[in-house]
Design a protein around this motif. Structure first.
Motif, short mmCIF file in Angstrom:
data_model
loop_
_atom_site.label_atom_id
_atom_site.label_comp_id
_atom_site.label_asym_id
_atom_site.label_seq_id
_atom_site.Cartn_x
_atom_site.Cartn_y
_atom_site.Cartn_z
N GLU A 146 25.68 -39.17 88.18
CA GLU A 146 26.75 -39.49 87.24
C GLU A 146 26.69 -40.96 86.81
O GLU A 146 26.94 -41.29 85.64
CB GLU A 146 28.11 -39.18 87.87
N ALA A 147 26.36 -41.86 87.76
CA ALA A 147 26.25 -43.28 87.41
C ALA A 147 25.12 -43.50 86.40
O ALA A 147 25.26 -44.30 85.46
CB ALA A 147 26.00 -44.10 88.68
N TRP A 148 23.98 -42.80 86.60
CA TRP A 148 22.88 -42.93 85.65
C TRP A 148 23.33 -42.48 84.26
O TRP A 148 23.07 -43.16 83.26
CB TRP A 148 21.69 -42.08 86.09
N TYR A 149 24.00 -41.34 84.19
CA TYR A 149 24.41 -40.81 82.89
C TYR A 149 25.37 -41.75 82.17
O TYR A 149 25.20 -42.03 80.97
CB TYR A 149 25.06 -39.44 83.05
N ILE A 150 26.39 -42.23 82.86
CA ILE A 150 27.40 -43.07 82.21
C ILE A 150 26.78 -44.35 81.68
O ILE A 150 27.08 -44.79 80.56
CB ILE A 150 28.55 -43.37 83.20
N HIS A 151 25.88 -44.95 82.46
CA HIS A 151 25.23 -46.19 81.99
C HIS A 151 24.37 -45.92 80.76
O HIS A 151 24.41 -46.68 79.77
CB HIS A 151 24.37 -46.76 83.12
N GLU A 152 23.58 -44.84 80.79
CA GLU A 152 22.73 -44.52 79.64
C GLU A 152 23.57 -44.17 78.41
O GLU A 152 23.23 -44.55 77.28
CB GLU A 152 21.81 -43.35 79.99
N HIS A 153 24.64 -43.44 78.62
CA HIS A 153 25.51 -43.01 77.53
C HIS A 153 26.09 -44.21 76.78
O HIS A 153 26.08 -44.26 75.55
CB HIS A 153 26.64 -42.15 78.11
N VAL A 154 26.59 -45.18 77.54
CA VAL A 154 27.31 -46.31 76.93
C VAL A 154 26.37 -47.45 76.56
O VAL A 154 26.42 -47.98 75.45
CB VAL A 154 28.42 -46.80 77.89
N ASP B 44 24.60 -46.05 73.23
CA ASP B 44 25.77 -46.52 72.49
C ASP B 44 26.57 -45.37 71.88
O ASP B 44 27.08 -45.46 70.76
CB ASP B 44 25.35 -47.51 71.40
N PHE B 45 26.69 -44.26 72.61
CA PHE B 45 27.55 -43.17 72.18
C PHE B 45 29.00 -43.53 72.50
O PHE B 45 29.26 -44.32 73.41
CB PHE B 45 27.18 -41.86 72.87
N PRO B 46 29.96 -42.95 71.78
CA PRO B 46 31.38 -43.24 72.09
C PRO B 46 31.73 -42.83 73.51
O PRO B 46 31.33 -41.76 74.00
CB PRO B 46 32.13 -42.38 71.06
N ALA B 47 32.49 -43.67 74.19
CA ALA B 47 32.90 -43.38 75.57
C ALA B 47 33.77 -42.12 75.64
O ALA B 47 33.85 -41.47 76.68
CB ALA B 47 33.66 -44.58 76.15
#
Length: 523
Positions: free
Chosen positions: A222-230, A234-237
């Motif tokens: 989950e930590a990997w995904y959230i960092h890559e996402h944001v 640069d996808f919307p949180a």
């Protein structure tokens, strides 16, 4: 006249129940075999033929038949419950999908590709984890360990989970999220390999490795995904909850499929209860390989562990809502941990197909999650606080059922199975409700620290419960354990009443408009 003997291939001798004189009934986890034998009543030569026939009839009707009926009823109930629950879940999900308009996040091709890259690794890891669940207790029992020894193995696993869970976030941030996911695949593969050994110390080491792997599974990915996402894409949180809501749904589906697969490999591969653990190793290897190939590495700034815990403790003591919420979580989830230990020894002696039973549990949990979505929808608009109260009430009722259905000499496996299904249904209501309330009550910066303090009493209570069971008499220990769990859940219910009194006018804890952002149920 021929008598009847019920047996199963590979049934343990300690499961046999003496029936009449010289007749044994053995009900294992595989399917029943009923066949006729002759001369199974020693000393019948001194009796006349009418007397022999009368004696055999008495043994048939009062010795064997009730046991056979209970065993067959358990099998039929397990498969019937699985089909009904699966059909109910499928119907609810299809109706929800037809009624739900496509969102902006779901129509973005770049976002969908990114989600797929995450899901293909994460779902393999979850599938490998679930595949081992139905036959863990059965494996230790297959190695002829006593229930007290098995309880110690479970306590070791829980203790390692809480210890590694306290430092998992810091470890993942320091090592790197991608490397941590690869480390998970390695440590969990080693954990599965230890199941080949019948040495008690090796199995204890395997439980410790399992605790480390569980901590990594629920932190690194989950930590990997959230960092890559944001940070990278640069996808919307606001799209993050949609990803984890979908992951939670498919997590349930994977658990259902894994139970059926575990039943198949355990019964047909020929390796017995160790087969699901060996089948999980290729999935874990593929998890690590895909993460190495398709994921980039990312790190995060570490926050001192002492500062994290100190901040969490301040938040816990300064807000009564947080304290009550933590009390409910510790009491409820410690009972669930004990349930995870007890369901196999309660149902397995009656011929329950463990994989199908496990899949039924997961289908009941999925049904509870679907009912949560319906209850909080625009049509009914119930609040998570109401559903949390309902979940605790259902578990209290189920534990009272289990106290009576596990009474020594008067066991009712079908009633116990129904009570277990109700507990899983309550879990489907509880986890999204608790996840929603935690996000609203606990500040985001303090969530890690507060959750660390929640985990300590949670696992401590579960370990104490298993140790109490370890020191108790086998005949009454299970019933006494369910009685203790009932008392614990009554305390949780009192804490729910206290929380409800505090927050009943707090609109911050209400579900937002159905057109708002999706929630992310806890996995």
């Amino acid at each position: 006249t021929s008598g009847l003997e019920v047996t199963t291939e590979g049934g343990e001798g300690n499961r046999g129940a003496r029936v009449g004189s010289g007749q044994r009934l053995s009900l294992g986890s595989s399917s029943l075999r009923l066949y006729g034998t002759t001369g199974i009543f020693p000393g019948t030569g001194a009796l006349s033929k009418p007397q022999q026939g009368q004696r055999e009839k008495i043994a048939l009707y009062f010795g064997i038949a009730p046991q056979v009926v209970r065993g067959l009823a358990m099998l039929v109930t397990a498969y019937l419950a699985f089909v009904v629950l699966l059909a109910s879940c499928l119907g609810l999900e299809l109706s929800r999908c037809r009624a739900k308009p496509p969102g902006r996040a779901c129509s973005n091709p770049s976002f969908l590709r990114f989600q797929l890259d995450f899901y293909q690794v994460y779902f393999l890891a979850l599938a490998a984890d679930w595949l081992q669940a139905p036959y863990l207790y059965k494996l230790y029992q297959h190695y002829h360990f006593l229930e007290g020894q098995i309880a110690i193995l479970y306590v070791c696993g829980l203790a390692s989970t809480v210890l590694f869970g306290l430092v998992a976030s810091s470890l993942v941030d320091w090592l790197g999220r991608k490397k941590s996911c690869v480390l998970f695949s390695l440590t969990y593969s080693l954990c599965c390999l230890t199941k080949l050994s019948q040495d008690y110390f090796v199995l204890l080491v395997g439980r410790a490795l399992g605790g480390l792997s569980t901590a990594l599974l629920f932190s690194a990915f989950e930590a990997w995904y959230i960092h890559e996402h944001v940070e990278r894409h640069d996808f919307p949180a606001e799209w993050i909850p949609a990803t984890f809501a979908r992951a939670a749904f498919w997590n349930h589906v994977l658990a259902v499929v894994a139970g059926v697969a575990a039943e198949a490999v355990a019964c047909w591969v020929g390796l017995g209860p160790v087969a699901p653990f060996l089948a999980a190793i290729p999935l874990l290897a593929l998890t690590g390989a895909l993460a190495l190939h398709s994921w980039g590495e990312n790190y995060d700034r570490q926050r001192a562990f002492s500062r994290t815990c100190a901040g969490g403790l301040r938040c816990l003591l300064s807000d009564r809502r947080v304290l009550l919420l933590g009390t409910i979580q510790a009491l409820f989830e410690s009972v669930i941990f004990i349930f995870v230990f007890l369901w196999t020894p309660v149902l397995d002696p009656h011929g329950a197909p463990l994989g199908i039973i496990f899949s039924s549990f997961m289908a009941a949990s999925l049904l509870g999650s679907s009912l949560y979505r319906i209850a909080t929808s625009k049509r009914y608009h119930l609040q998570p606080m109401h559903l949390l109260s309902l979940a605790v009430l259902i578990v209290v009722f189920s534990l009272f059922m289990l106290t009576f259905s596990t009474s020594p000499g008067q066991e009712s496996p079908v009633e116990s199975f129904i009570a277990f299904l109700l507990i899983e249904l309550a879990c489907g209501l509880y986890f999204p409700s608790m996840s929603f309330l935690r996000r609203k009550v606990i500040p985001e910066t303090e969530q890690a620290g507060v959750l660390n303090w929640f985990r300590v009493p949670l696992h401590l209570l579960a370990c104490l419960g298993l140790l109490v069971l370890h020191d108790s008499d086998r005949k009454t220990g299970t019933q006494n354990m369910f009685s203790i769990c009932s008392a614990v859940m009554v305390m949780a219910l009192l804490a729910v009443v206290g929380l409800f009194t505090v927050v009943r006018h707090d609109t911050e804890l209400w579900v937002p408009s159905p057109t708002g952002e999706p929630y992310a149920p806890e996995l």
